[in-house]
Scaffold this active site. Structure first.
Site, PDB file in Angstrom:
ATOM      1  N   HIS A   1      27.355  35.732  18.135  1.00 65.87           N
ATOM      2  CA  HIS A   1      27.088  34.549  17.306  1.00 65.87           C
ATOM      3  C   HIS A   1      26.353  35.043  16.061  1.00 65.87           C
ATOM      4  O   HIS A   1      25.630  36.046  16.119  1.00 65.87           O
ATOM      5  CB  HIS A   1      26.196  33.613  18.125  1.00 65.87           C
ATOM      6  CG  HIS A   1      25.923  32.275  17.521  1.00 65.87           C
ATOM      7  ND1 HIS A   1      25.024  32.095  16.501  1.00 65.87           N
ATOM      8  CD2 HIS A   1      26.403  31.040  17.806  1.00 65.87           C
ATOM      9  CE1 HIS A   1      24.968  30.807  16.188  1.00 65.87           C
ATOM     10  NE2 HIS A   1      25.794  30.145  16.960  1.00 65.87           N
TER      11      HIS A   1
ATOM     12  N   ASP B   1      21.072  38.212  24.053  1.00 66.80           N
ATOM     13  CA  ASP B   1      21.205  36.809  23.671  1.00 66.80           C
ATOM     14  C   ASP B   1      21.765  36.071  24.886  1.00 66.80           C
ATOM     15  O   ASP B   1      22.948  36.198  25.212  1.00 66.80           O
ATOM     16  CB  ASP B   1      22.150  36.717  22.469  1.00 66.80           C
ATOM     17  CG  ASP B   1      22.470  35.277  22.093  1.00 66.80           C
ATOM     18  OD1 ASP B   1      22.148  34.362  22.884  1.00 66.80           O
ATOM     19  OD2 ASP B   1      23.062  35.071  21.021  1.00 66.80           O
TER      20      ASP B   1
ATOM     21  N   LYS C   1      20.654  24.173  25.528  1.00 62.38           N
ATOM     22  CA  LYS C   1      21.898  24.609  26.171  1.00 62.38           C
ATOM     23  C   LYS C   1      21.701  24.704  27.688  1.00 62.38           C
ATOM     24  O   LYS C   1      22.554  25.207  28.400  1.00 62.38           O
ATOM     25  CB  LYS C   1      22.341  25.959  25.602  1.00 62.38           C
ATOM     26  CG  LYS C   1      22.644  25.907  24.094  1.00 62.38           C
ATOM     27  CD  LYS C   1      23.114  27.255  23.605  1.00 62.38           C
ATOM     28  CE  LYS C   1      23.062  27.398  22.102  1.00 62.38           C
ATOM     29  NZ  LYS C   1      23.999  26.569  21.367  1.00 62.38           N
TER      30      LYS C   1
ATOM     31  N   CYS D   1      30.491  29.843  14.617  1.00 64.79           N
ATOM     32  CA  CYS D   1      29.421  30.734  14.137  1.00 64.79           C
ATOM     33  C   CYS D   1      29.644  32.160  14.607  1.00 64.79           C
ATOM     34  O   CYS D   1      28.682  32.864  14.969  1.00 64.79           O
ATOM     35  CB  CYS D   1      28.045  30.243  14.578  1.00 64.79           C
ATOM     36  SG  CYS D   1      27.621  28.646  13.927  1.00 64.79           S
TER      37      CYS D   1
END
Ligand code: PLP
Length: 419
Positions: free
Chosen positions: A136, A213, A239, A377
């Site tokens: 991302h 991440d 999330k 993204c």
């Protein structure tokens, strides 16, 4: 109750789903099929209750007050920190820093390692940073800026045509000058789940600091940061069924000590004169200013909710939904599913010959089906794969196989109309 199959367990999926009232709200006159969970999951009633309780009974600024509410708010904030540390397997050698999300956490790391201030910069001229090609923008652009700031070289671990990463490619990129290796636990644009455990270990063995991440893993995959060769772990509360604009950076204390703060001001100092300041210990040093205290409380409530449902059960459920969607979409004429064999994940992303994803997304929306379309993204990855923008459906614990069927029928209908 946790770890019974979600769809068939005695508790049943319907019981969990009922805790998300937004899902019962029709959209465009049709029942909502919310399949945009990789961007933001919905918030269950127990998390909403925790937020409301905090706002009604405990709201005050933290760490600075002797009054009772301030102390209660501080206790709630620090309790949330401890609960989230346990949730991701952080041990005595770790600290958790609250952030506004994964982007904020990754910026804190990239900026902190490449800027000199309280301590010398870790990344310096001539050093190297390796970032995977699955990332991302939040785990790429901060590293581009860090490389520029420090005069370092940014190298990309490119995936193959299937969107998979390989250890031998990483071996060719790692050198004694590699200071950082940054990688996702799951590619948000494709659903690819790289072998991050092995890749992180390989980079750590070469002497690099490692950054994971976990934005697309924390809501279901069981994460145990103590079992990983991971110096920094970033994730977002929104999330994982938590409040919007919340997140955390979990790091090994000795790695976090290397970070130059992003924000100077209140709460991150010990003593200040007109000329200079001395700085607080971790984690306060990296949390300048008033944090999102209710957000932290809500995030901890979301973690408790995930554990109550059962992380393994959620993981199996979303992986089964993905497998169902992959099989159905791949059977449609002219449809290519990205990372069809990308390992267990909650994300399915596809392109359809001759049809723009925005048009598919718009027609699906008319039927109450919420998906995301575009580059997600992750423009360099989408361009590397040569497929152009995609349509992405992403699943959460409350999604059903009926919703996958609606998605498949909706896409088939859209292709008919648009071709
Ligand atoms: N990393 C990944 C893999 C993501 O999927 C996202 C968001 O979709 C981010 C980082 C950025 O997260 P946030 O917007 O919560 O900061």
């Amino acid at each position: 109750m946790g770890d019974r199959p979600l769809a068939t367990g005695a508790a049943g999926l319907a019981q969990w789903r009922a805790l998300f009232p937004i899902l019962a709200q029709p959209v465009n006159g049709r029942p909502l099929a919310y399949l945009d969970n990789a961007a933001t999951t919905q918030v269950p009633l127990p998390v909403q209750d925790a937020l409301r309780r905090f706002e009604q009974h405990d709201r005050a600024n933290i760490h600075r007050g002797v009054h009772t509410l301030s102390q209660r708010a501080t206790d709630a904030f620090e309790r949330a920190r401890g609960e989230l540390e346990r949730f991701v397997g952080a041990g005595a050698a770790h600290e958790l820093v609250f952030t506004s999300g994964t982007t904020d956490a990754l910026n804190l790391v990239a900026h902190g390692l490449s800027t000199a201030g309280i301590s010398p910069a870790t990344i310096r001229a001539g050093d190297e940073i390796v970032v995977s090609g699955l990332e991302h923008h939040a785990n790429l652009v901060p590293w581009q800026q860090a490389a520029r700031r420090a005069g370092a070289v940014l190298r990309i671990l490119l995936p193959d045509e299937q969107g998979q990463l390989h250890a031998d490619d990483l071996a060719r990129l790692l050198t004694p000058r590699t200071r950082v290796f940054a990688l996702t636990a799951c590619a948000n644009a494709t659903g690819e789940r790289p072998p991050f455990e092995a890749l992180l270990a390989q980079a750590a063995a070469a002497g690099a600091l490692t950054v994971l991440d976990a934005a697309q893993a924390v809501g279901h995959g069981t994460l145990d940061v103590s079992a990983l060769a991971c110096d920094f772990l970033a994730f977002s509360g929104h999330k994982m069924y938590g409040p919007m604009g919340t997140g955390a950076l979990v790091g090994r204390r000795d790695a976090l000590e290397r970070l130059e703060p992003l924000r100077y001001g209140g709460d991150m100092v010990v003593w200040v004169t007109q000329e200079q300041a001395s700085f607080a210990e971790l984690p306060a040093r990296l949390e300048g200013g008033t944090p999102n205290v209710a957000g932290a409380v809500g995030m901890a409530a979301a973690a408790a909710f995930i554990e109550q449902v059962g992380r393994q059960a959620i993981d199996e459920h979303v992986a089964a939904l993905r497998a169902h969607a992959v099989a159905g979409l791949a059977a449609l004429p002219g449809v290519t599913v990205l990372s069809a064999d990308g390992g267990p994940s909650a994300i399915v992303s596809f392109v359809a010959e001759g049809v723009h994803p925005h048009d598919i997304g718009t027609l699906l929306d008319e039927q109450g089906i919420a998906v995301r379309t575009g580059h997600h993204c992750a423009q360099p990855l989408i361009e590397h794969l040569g497929l152009g923008p995609t349509t992405r459906a992403s699943f959460a614990l409350y999604n059903t196989h009926d919703e996958v069927e609606r998605l498949l029928a909706g896409v088939a209908h859209a292709l008919e109309v648009l071709r």
